[in-house]
Design a protein around this motif. Structure first.
Motif, mmCIF file in Angstrom:
data_model
loop_
_atom_site.group_PDB
_atom_site.id
_atom_site.type_symbol
_atom_site.label_atom_id
_atom_site.label_comp_id
_atom_site.label_asym_id
_atom_site.label_seq_id
_atom_site.Cartn_x
_atom_site.Cartn_y
_atom_site.Cartn_z
ATOM 1 N N GLU A 137 -35.144 19.617 -73.155
ATOM 2 C CA GLU A 137 -34.850 20.064 -71.784
ATOM 3 C C GLU A 137 -35.809 19.413 -70.811
ATOM 4 O OE1 GLU A 137 -35.032 24.333 -71.900
ATOM 5 O OE2 GLU A 137 -33.037 24.509 -72.837
ATOM 6 N N GLY A 181 -33.135 17.005 -69.033
ATOM 7 C CA GLY A 181 -32.299 17.097 -70.231
ATOM 8 C C GLY A 181 -31.125 18.051 -70.064
ATOM 9 N N ALA A 193 -29.135 20.030 -74.834
ATOM 10 C CA ALA A 193 -30.554 20.010 -74.468
ATOM 11 C C ALA A 193 -31.209 21.235 -75.106
ATOM 12 C CB ALA A 193 -30.718 20.036 -72.971
#
Ligand code: ACO
Length: 281
Positions: A137, A181, A193
């Motif tokens: 992420e 992400g 993600a």
């Protein structure tokens, strides 16, 4: 593998380990945020060659050492230094980088991009080359070319329109703003993600699912999905008939075993998981 005769500093640009069927390949220039130099590009092709047909490799994962996946092309070694050698230098460097990305797009084994950090510009080539992609992420994706005065070349413009919609592509390429992400997953640049701390576990889980499947069928499937994107329906229909028949010439028993374990042995349900490919009769 010793990569005999190759300068050890060039060999060091790519790291890899093979553990339980998974080849963990890593861009290994963390101090340069894993940007891709001609030396890295050459070494990556050697590593792909080394791993592709090894029996102990069922899945290849591409990630980066340190805080970056890859900060794109090396502005010094890939652009400035090769340009100083004239067109021959530029074309030679392009051939080396595009060469390993192409090799990876049609790799024998399933491939997963594990995006652990920065992913810029030229990095979109190997990103698209991998069959699946999982990002932290916290990772950052950018077509930063516009920020230093070029268009997104080396396939990057093609990659963004292949993976996401027209408006997102145009904004991403023209504005030079990064997405994290989570947004990359929303846009379709990656499958999912995950917080960085859980990224490797999730990728390992996915790789293990792939390892349990029929490898001939996996290669046929991944090639089919890439090929049919650019075909008419009729051409795709025809291609897929022939692709399955070609796959049968490599493995004509797997699918029959798969049917048998479901219909006769009742040991699994294809709707819920893979047949046991280790049973040979
Ligand atoms: N080319 C050449 N050197 C690079 C690149 C690159 N693409 N990316 C990073 N480096 C070098 C830096 O010059 C620096 O070198 P130095 O230590 O010798 O000064 C070193 O790697 C570390 O980089 P920093 O910028 O200090 O790292 P930081 O973590 O602060 O920032 C970031 C990371 C955001 C990735 C930054 O390095 C950056 O913007 N890099 C360029 C990204 C980019 O636009 N790539 C090109 C895309 S276009 C294309 O690929 C065609």
């Amino acid at each position: 593998m010793s990569f005999e005769g190759v300068d050890p500093t060039e060999v060091a640009t790519v790291a890899y380990d093979v553990i339980d069927g998974i080849a963990w390949v890593r861009f290994n220039r963390p101090e340069k945020r894993n940007c891709m130099s001609p030396r890295l590009n050459r070494q990556m092709m050697r590593v792909l060659n080394e791993l592709e047909f090894r029996d102990d490799v069922g899945v290849l994962v591409l990630s980066g050492e340190g805080t970056a996946w890859s900060a794109g092309m090396d502005l010094q070694e890939y652009f400035r230094d090769t340009e100083s050698q004239g067109l021959k230098g530029t074309r030679g460097a392009q051939a080396e980088s595009y060469g390993w990305w192409r090799r990876l797009r049609w790799y024998q084994k399933p491939t997963i991009a594990m995006i652990n950090g920065w992913c810029f510009g030229g990095g979109y080539g190997p990103l698209f080359a991998c069959d699946l992609a999982f990002a932290a992420e916290e990772s950052q994706f950018g077509l930063s070319e516009i920020n230093w005065g070029i268009l997104p070349g080396g396939g990057a413009s093609k990659v963004i329109v292949e993976l996401t919609g027209f408006r997102n592509s145009m904004y991403h390429a023209m504005m030079g703003e990064n997405v994290d992400g989570k947004k990359a997953a929303e846009w379709g640049l990656v499958n999912e993600a995950i917080p960085l701390a859980g990224l490797k576990d999730r990728v390992t889980e996915v790789a293990n699912v792939l390892l349990a499947k029929n490898p001939v069928a996996l290669k046929a499937t991944k090639d089919a999905i890439r090929r049919v994107r650019e075909m008419t329906y009729d051409n795709a229909e025809d291609f897929l008939v022939r692709a399955q028949e070609a796959a049968n010439s490599f493995d004509n028993t797997g699918r029959k075993e798969g049917i048998k374990q479901f219909l006769d042995d009742k040991t699994y349900k294809p709707g819920l998981g893979a047949y046991n490919k280790d049973i040979k009769r």
